[in-house]
Design an enzyme around this catalytic site. Structure first.
Site, short mmCIF file in Angstrom:
data_model
loop_
_atom_site.label_atom_id
_atom_site.label_comp_id
_atom_site.label_asym_id
_atom_site.label_seq_id
_atom_site.Cartn_x
_atom_site.Cartn_y
_atom_site.Cartn_z
N GLN A 55 18.27 -32.75 7.82
CA GLN A 55 17.52 -32.16 8.92
C GLN A 55 16.68 -30.98 8.43
OE1 GLN A 55 20.99 -31.44 11.37
NE2 GLN A 55 20.25 -32.94 12.86
N ARG A 70 19.26 -23.03 12.78
CA ARG A 70 20.36 -23.75 12.14
C ARG A 70 20.20 -25.24 12.38
NH1 ARG A 70 24.45 -26.49 13.46
NH2 ARG A 70 24.24 -26.04 15.67
N VAL A 71 20.46 -26.01 11.34
CA VAL A 71 20.60 -27.46 11.44
C VAL A 71 21.92 -27.83 10.80
CG1 VAL A 71 18.13 -28.00 11.55
CG2 VAL A 71 19.26 -27.86 9.33
N SER A 72 22.42 -29.02 11.15
CA SER A 72 23.77 -29.39 10.72
C SER A 72 23.83 -30.06 9.36
CB SER A 72 24.40 -30.31 11.76
OG SER A 72 24.49 -29.65 12.99
N THR A 73 22.79 -30.78 8.99
CA THR A 73 22.87 -31.56 7.76
C THR A 73 21.69 -31.29 6.84
OG1 THR A 73 21.69 -33.48 8.65
CG2 THR A 73 24.08 -33.43 8.96
#
Length: 191
Positions: A14, A8-11
């Site tokens: 990324q 998982r990445v936030s944006t």
């Protein structure tokens, strides 16, 4: 027993490719990934899918605990749901597994640290915005998604999945943009 990786990445900016490679090198036969905030479980459809399909003896693997979540309660709930299915959670950095009692204690402490870190990040962000506003140089955050593109694609008759693919975002984000647009354009009615 199946090892299932979660990245998982936030944006949108990324990239989760490094996480994906690490999970595959650790023996994960399935790796699901998503671009969504770890602040809560809302909109984390890939994680929900993994948990739903976990079977007895399976292992959910993440590179770091903050990839699983940044809220202690959410992390502990995820671990609990996995255990209810007879599965385990393994964090690669630092290497911790919920197979034993000590693993549960360490996961709880790491969850608290991740939550505290998130609070510090938010606090530093607020301070930076306040300084920029005081200096007259604050312009606001840049839009991460092209709202006009989403609207245009919807107008062309594309569905949420197709729009999400073109706009490089999740279906949930498409639905939010479209819902906000409808609410914004709704006429005011006095009762």
């Amino acid at each position: 027993m199946t090892k299932i990786g979660y990245a998982r990445v936030s944006t949108i900016e990324q990239d989760f490719e490094i996480q994906r490679q690490r999970l595959q090198s650790e023996g994960c036969v399935i790796v699901r990934a998503e671009k969504v905030s770890g602040a809560s479980r809302e909109g984390r459809t890939e994680l929900a899918t993994i948990i739903e399909f976990l079977r007895e003896g399976d292992e959910l693997v993440v590179t770091r605990l903050d990839r699983l979540g940044r809220d202690t309660r959410d992390v502990l709930n995820i671990v609990h749901e996995c255990e209810q299915r007879g599965a385990f959670v393994t964090i690669l950095d630092p290497h911790v597994s919920t197979r034993g009692e000590l693993g549960h204690v360490i996961v709880t402490v790491l969850g608290m640290v991740a939550q505290m870190e998130r609070r510090f990040i938010k606090e530093r962000q607020r301070e930076g915005i306040a300084r920029a506003k005081a200096a007259g140089s604050y312009k606001g955050g840049k839009a991460r998604l092209d709202y006009a593109l989403v609207q245009r694609l919807k107008g062309q008759g594309l569905g949420a999945s197709a729009i999400a693919k073109v706009a490089n975002c999740s279906r949930m984000q498409v639905y939010r943009i479209l819902t906000a647009s409808v609410e914004k354009n709704a006429p005011d009615v006095d009762c």
